[in-house]
Design a protein around this motif. Structure first.
Motif, PDB file in Angstrom:
ATOM      1  N   ALA A   1       0.610  -0.844   0.083  1.00  0.00           N
ATOM      2  CA  ALA A   1      -0.290  -0.338  -0.284  1.00  0.00           C
ATOM      3  C   ALA A   1       1.124   1.409   0.379  1.00  0.00           C
ATOM      4  CB  ALA A   1      -1.023   0.254   1.251  1.00  0.00           C
ATOM      5  N   GLY A   2       0.365   2.315  -0.521  1.00  0.00           N
ATOM      6  CA  GLY A   2       0.767   3.861  -0.649  1.00  0.00           C
ATOM      7  C   GLY A   2       1.919   3.546   0.877  1.00  0.00           C
ATOM      8  N   HIS A   3       0.444   4.426   2.202  1.00  0.00           N
ATOM      9  CA  HIS A   3       0.770   4.365   3.409  1.00  0.00           C
ATOM     10  C   HIS A   3       2.136   3.159   3.654  1.00  0.00           C
ATOM     11  CE1 HIS A   3      -2.387   2.045   4.106  1.00  0.00           C
ATOM     12  NE2 HIS A   3      -2.022   1.359   5.284  1.00  0.00           N
ATOM     13  N   CYS A   4       2.545   2.213   3.455  1.00  0.00           N
ATOM     14  CA  CYS A   4       3.473   2.164   3.679  1.00  0.00           C
ATOM     15  C   CYS A   4       4.567   1.759   3.707  1.00  0.00           C
ATOM     16  CB  CYS A   4       2.926   0.204   3.996  1.00  0.00           C
ATOM     17  SG  CYS A   4       1.364  -0.535   4.334  1.00  0.00           S
ATOM     18  N   VAL A   5       4.459   2.650   2.407  1.00  0.00           N
ATOM     19  CA  VAL A   5       6.307   3.494   1.809  1.00  0.00           C
ATOM     20  C   VAL A   5       6.203   5.013   2.267  1.00  0.00           C
ATOM     21  CG1 VAL A   5       6.447   1.742  -0.186  1.00  0.00           C
ATOM     22  CG2 VAL A   5       5.488   4.303  -0.129  1.00  0.00           C
ATOM     23  N   LYS A   6       4.875   5.709   2.081  1.00  0.00           N
ATOM     24  CA  LYS A   6       5.552   7.217   2.838  1.00  0.00           C
ATOM     25  C   LYS A   6       4.002   7.564   3.708  1.00  0.00           C
ATOM     26  CE  LYS A   6       5.859  11.995   0.412  1.00  0.00           C
ATOM     27  NZ  LYS A   6       5.787  12.085  -0.757  1.00  0.00           N
ATOM     28  N   MET A   7       4.008   8.558   3.970  1.00  0.00           N
ATOM     29  CA  MET A   7       2.802   8.779   5.153  1.00  0.00           C
ATOM     30  C   MET A   7       3.830  10.825   6.012  1.00  0.00           C
ATOM     31  SD  MET A   7       0.758   7.160   7.608  1.00  0.00           S
ATOM     32  CE  MET A   7       1.392   7.409   9.309  1.00  0.00           C
ATOM     33  N   ASN A   8       1.678  10.994   6.113  1.00  0.00           N
ATOM     34  CA  ASN A   8       2.512  12.225   6.320  1.00  0.00           C
ATOM     35  C   ASN A   8       3.722  13.224   5.817  1.00  0.00           C
ATOM     36  OD1 ASN A   8       0.316  11.976   8.280  1.00  0.00           O
ATOM     37  ND2 ASN A   8       1.870  11.061   9.791  1.00  0.00           N
ATOM     38  N   GLY A   9       3.931  12.836   4.402  1.00  0.00           N
ATOM     39  CA  GLY A   9       5.048  13.837   3.659  1.00  0.00           C
ATOM     40  C   GLY A   9       6.255  12.658   3.244  1.00  0.00           C
ATOM     41  N   ALA A  10       6.929  12.347   4.316  1.00  0.00           N
ATOM     42  CA  ALA A  10       7.827  11.460   4.399  1.00  0.00           C
ATOM     43  C   ALA A  10       7.557  10.110   3.693  1.00  0.00           C
ATOM     44  CB  ALA A  10       8.376  11.723   5.414  1.00  0.00           C
ATOM     45  N   PHE A  11       9.222   9.473   3.504  1.00  0.00           N
ATOM     46  CA  PHE A  11       8.712   8.334   2.702  1.00  0.00           C
ATOM     47  C   PHE A  11       9.985   7.451   3.902  1.00  0.00           C
ATOM     48  CE2 PHE A  11       8.482   9.288  -1.433  1.00  0.00           C
ATOM     49  CZ  PHE A  11       8.269   8.193  -2.240  1.00  0.00           C
TER      50      PHE A  11
ATOM     51  N   ALA B   1       1.111  13.860  -3.265  1.00  0.00           N
ATOM     52  CA  ALA B   1       0.960  14.694  -3.549  1.00  0.00           C
ATOM     53  C   ALA B   1       0.395  15.024  -2.818  1.00  0.00           C
ATOM     54  CB  ALA B   1       0.443  15.009  -4.494  1.00  0.00           C
ATOM     55  N   ARG B   2      -0.675  13.639  -2.434  1.00  0.00           N
ATOM     56  CA  ARG B   2      -2.166  14.983  -1.406  1.00  0.00           C
ATOM     57  C   ARG B   2      -2.671  13.075  -0.966  1.00  0.00           C
ATOM     58  NH1 ARG B   2      -3.887  14.826  -7.294  1.00  0.00           N
ATOM     59  NH2 ARG B   2      -5.386  14.105  -6.861  1.00  0.00           N
ATOM     60  N   GLU B   3      -2.017  12.409  -0.347  1.00  0.00           N
ATOM     61  CA  GLU B   3      -3.264  10.759   0.132  1.00  0.00           C
ATOM     62  C   GLU B   3      -4.044  10.634  -0.430  1.00  0.00           C
ATOM     63  OE1 GLU B   3      -1.152  10.983   3.805  1.00  0.00           O
ATOM     64  OE2 GLU B   3       1.054  10.930   3.329  1.00  0.00           O
ATOM     65  N   ASP B   4      -3.991  10.856  -1.918  1.00  0.00           N
ATOM     66  CA  ASP B   4      -5.740  10.070  -1.864  1.00  0.00           C
ATOM     67  C   ASP B   4      -5.571   8.895  -1.814  1.00  0.00           C
ATOM     68  OD1 ASP B   4      -7.577   9.783  -3.867  1.00  0.00           O
ATOM     69  OD2 ASP B   4      -7.092  11.926  -5.199  1.00  0.00           O
ATOM     70  N   ILE B   5      -7.055   8.568  -1.196  1.00  0.00           N
ATOM     71  CA  ILE B   5      -6.686   6.843  -0.675  1.00  0.00           C
ATOM     72  C   ILE B   5      -7.524   6.284  -2.223  1.00  0.00           C
ATOM     73  CG2 ILE B   5      -9.676   6.769  -0.298  1.00  0.00           C
ATOM     74  CD1 ILE B   5      -7.052   5.322   2.233  1.00  0.00           C
ATOM     75  N   ASN B   6      -7.449   7.200  -2.613  1.00  0.00           N
ATOM     76  CA  ASN B   6      -8.194   5.697  -3.939  1.00  0.00           C
ATOM     77  C   ASN B   6      -6.924   5.496  -5.108  1.00  0.00           C
ATOM     78  OD1 ASN B   6     -10.972   6.545  -4.416  1.00  0.00           O
ATOM     79  ND2 ASN B   6     -11.127   8.169  -5.799  1.00  0.00           N
ATOM     80  N   PHE B   7      -5.770   5.855  -4.716  1.00  0.00           N
ATOM     81  CA  PHE B   7      -4.263   5.539  -4.544  1.00  0.00           C
ATOM     82  C   PHE B   7      -3.340   4.928  -4.071  1.00  0.00           C
ATOM     83  CE2 PHE B   7      -6.426   8.372  -7.284  1.00  0.00           C
ATOM     84  CZ  PHE B   7      -6.841   8.237  -8.619  1.00  0.00           C
TER      85      PHE B   7
END
Length: 335
Positions: free
Chosen positions: A154-164, A197-203
């Motif tokens: 998942a995207g949040h498993c590599v980057k979250m809150n603006g930082a990888f 860019a904006r942590e869009d949950i669809n992506f």
């Protein structure tokens, strides 16, 4: 927790440029719009950095890693969120699978330990990383790829809150603290531009390229599940992951299965009846899964849950943006 939505965390290249060829049933008349290139970040891309990362992840640190509470879509966000691009259906089969090896099952499970063995036990694993000074865990899956070194998550498993994230590793076949197939350090992390860019949950989609271990690539050691993009919705799927929040503890591979449905609330995701919890994020959702061989075709990942529906899991649609991430990852040099 006061958020309406909680992410389940442990917390462009054109489609035709792939080294792997699409399935013969691809619909060429469907127009594929060009997508922005995925966001990328170098991870442990030197031998000394990889040694430091692998030394860092002791058994004690892995067992102490905790899921994270992360932001999800807020009320009214659906009006401003982008929709996944849909293009030509594209499929790459699992590594080593026979042409007639896939058998669709009709089983239903809302969250039980996987005890049937097969390839999925080797290809699915836990992901560990450091984020904002904390050690956390997700799940991931080794997939067939040109470089034999790609993990989807998942995207949040590599980057979250603006930082990888840092100290990123994949542990396939994790079993109650055991690492039967080694620990694989990421050399590059990739995600969709929309998540970046904006942590869009669809992506909420990402990939990691991992370095060879003792001269062998990840797929050489554990095999790779198939991957598919731009597929029809509302199909039978199997979801796997390593949930680490109660009532689970991250020690075992858990699975859910059933027919997916479309999210009717705030995303364009697939939904599946599933009670997996934090730590399962990034685990694979597979089509045409064969319970006998443990092989399937990955078509989403565990992403988030609504607080008002704890028995439903949601996963992003694998459209053009997800395919661009995969293509970029599989064409990246693992070193």
């Amino acid at each position: 927790m006061h958020r309406k939505v909680a992410l389940i965390s442990a917390l462009a290249l054109a489609a035709g440029s792939a080294a792997l060829l699409p399935a013969s049933g691809a619909q060429a008349h469907v127009r594929v719009r060009p997508e922005p290139a995925p966001a990328q970040k170098a991870a442990a891309d030197s031998a000394s950095e990889r040694r430091q990362v692998l030394t860092y992840w002791t058994e004690r640190r892995m067992e102490a890693a905790k899921p994270l509470n992360a932001p999800g879509p807020k009320a009214g966000a659906k009006k401003t969120m982008a929709e996944p691009g849909e293009g030509t259906p594209w499929t790459a089969p699992p590594s080593g699978a026979r042409k007639n090896g896939a058998a669709l099952q009709a089983a239903r499970s809302s969250g039980t330990p996987w005890t049937r063995g097969g390839a999925v036990v080797k290809t699915t694993g836990r992901v560990f990383f450091t984020t904002q000074g904390r050690n956390a865990s997700c799940s991931g899956s080794a997939v067939t790829s040109a470089n034999k070194s790609v993990v989807l998550t998942a995207g949040h498993c590599v980057k979250m809150n603006g930082a990888f994230h840092t100290n990123w590793v994949f542990v396939p076949g994790y079993d109650n603290g055991k690492r039967p197939f080694g620990t694989w350090a990421a050399t590059r992390l990739l995600t969709t531009p929309q998540w970046n860019a904006r942590e869009d949950i669809n992506f909420d989609i990402a990939a990691a390229v991992v370095a060879p271990l003792e001269g062998k690539t990840l797929v050489d050691v554990v095999g790779g599940q198939g991957v598919a993009f731009n597929q029809p919705r509302r199909q039978q799927m199997y979801a796997f992951g390593y949930p680490a929040a109660a009532p689970y503890d991250g020690s075992k591979l858990i699975h859910c299965s059933g027919r997916t449905f479309d999210d009717f609330s705030m995303s364009k995701d697939h939904g599946l009846t599933c009670n997996m919890t934090g730590g399962s994020s990034g685990g694979p959702w597979m089509l045409t899964f064969n319970e006998s061989t443990g092989l399937g075709t990955q078509n989403s990942v565990n992403s988030f849950k609504y607080n008002f529906a704890p028995n439903w899991m949601f996963g992003p649609y694998f459209g053009n943006e997800a395919q661009a991430v995969y293509q970029a990852a599989q064409n990246t040099n693992a070193l």
